[in-house]
Design a protein around this motif. Sequence first.
Motif, PDB file in Angstrom:
ATOM      1  N   MET A   1       0.842  -1.182   0.000  1.00  0.00           N
ATOM      2  CA  MET A   1       0.000   0.000   0.000  1.00  0.00           C
ATOM      3  C   MET A   1       0.890   1.248   0.000  1.00  0.00           C
ATOM      4  N   ALA A   2       0.469   2.257  -0.739  1.00  0.00           N
ATOM      5  CA  ALA A   2       1.240   3.494  -0.841  1.00  0.00           C
ATOM      6  C   ALA A   2       1.255   4.219   0.497  1.00  0.00           C
ATOM      7  N   THR A   3       2.392   4.807   0.820  1.00  0.00           N
ATOM      8  CA  THR A   3       2.512   5.532   2.079  1.00  0.00           C
ATOM      9  C   THR A   3       2.361   7.031   1.886  1.00  0.00           C
ATOM     10  N   GLU A  79       6.862  -6.435 -11.509  1.00  0.00           N
ATOM     11  CA  GLU A  79       6.110  -5.515 -10.644  1.00  0.00           C
ATOM     12  C   GLU A  79       5.351  -4.525 -11.517  1.00  0.00           C
ATOM     13  N   ARG A 101       2.026   7.820  -6.558  1.00  0.00           N
ATOM     14  CA  ARG A 101       1.984   7.142  -5.270  1.00  0.00           C
ATOM     15  C   ARG A 101       3.347   6.561  -4.933  1.00  0.00           C
ATOM     16  N   ARG A 102       3.744   6.743  -3.725  1.00  0.00           N
ATOM     17  CA  ARG A 102       5.020   6.173  -3.265  1.00  0.00           C
ATOM     18  C   ARG A 102       4.832   4.674  -3.036  1.00  0.00           C
ATOM     19  N   ARG A 103       5.697   3.908  -3.669  1.00  0.00           N
ATOM     20  CA  ARG A 103       5.648   2.464  -3.510  1.00  0.00           C
ATOM     21  C   ARG A 103       6.308   2.059  -2.192  1.00  0.00           C
ATOM     22  N   ASP A 104       5.904   0.922  -1.648  1.00  0.00           N
ATOM     23  CA  ASP A 104       6.409   0.455  -0.350  1.00  0.00           C
ATOM     24  C   ASP A 104       7.932   0.395  -0.289  1.00  0.00           C
ATOM     25  N   ALA A 105       8.555  -0.116  -1.328  1.00  0.00           N
ATOM     26  CA  ALA A 105      10.012  -0.301  -1.307  1.00  0.00           C
ATOM     27  C   ALA A 105      10.770   0.963  -1.698  1.00  0.00           C
ATOM     28  N   GLN A 106      10.066   2.045  -1.959  1.00  0.00           N
ATOM     29  CA  GLN A 106      10.697   3.271  -2.448  1.00  0.00           C
ATOM     30  C   GLN A 106      11.050   4.192  -1.287  1.00  0.00           C
TER      31      GLN A 106
END
Length: 132
Positions: A1-3, A79, A101-106
């Motif tokens: 989920m995007a943070t 991905e 949207r910011r990805r989890d691993a970003q």
Amino acid sequence: MATETRHIIVWIDRPAADVYRFVANPENLPAWASGLGHGIEKVDGTWMVDTPMGRVQVSFVGSNVLGVLDHLVTLPSGESFCNPMRVLADDEGSEVVFTLRRRDAQSYEEFCADVETVEADLARLKLTLESA
């Protein structure tokens, strides 16, 4: 989920139908979306773009009258992520809204760099369409 989410907006002095038609054509991506990559080609019905991460697949939502330009980007790793995008009519001009949207691993720094890239791409889109 995007943070974290950013809505990046640019106003373009062109009718919404013109902006939509230009952006909806994947062949126009190199003219304005250098952040996505360079060189686009259709391979077996799929649009492929050369990027620093390798060849990625780009799929736009079907043609519509609502100005929706959402597109799915699939990385070489498999991905995928959706980039919501809209063209909104604003009197004689248009407003283009890109949701990032910011990805989890970003990391936060990587996300900020993506924001700057999208801002530059939308500025290039504005310049391209307003000088045509």
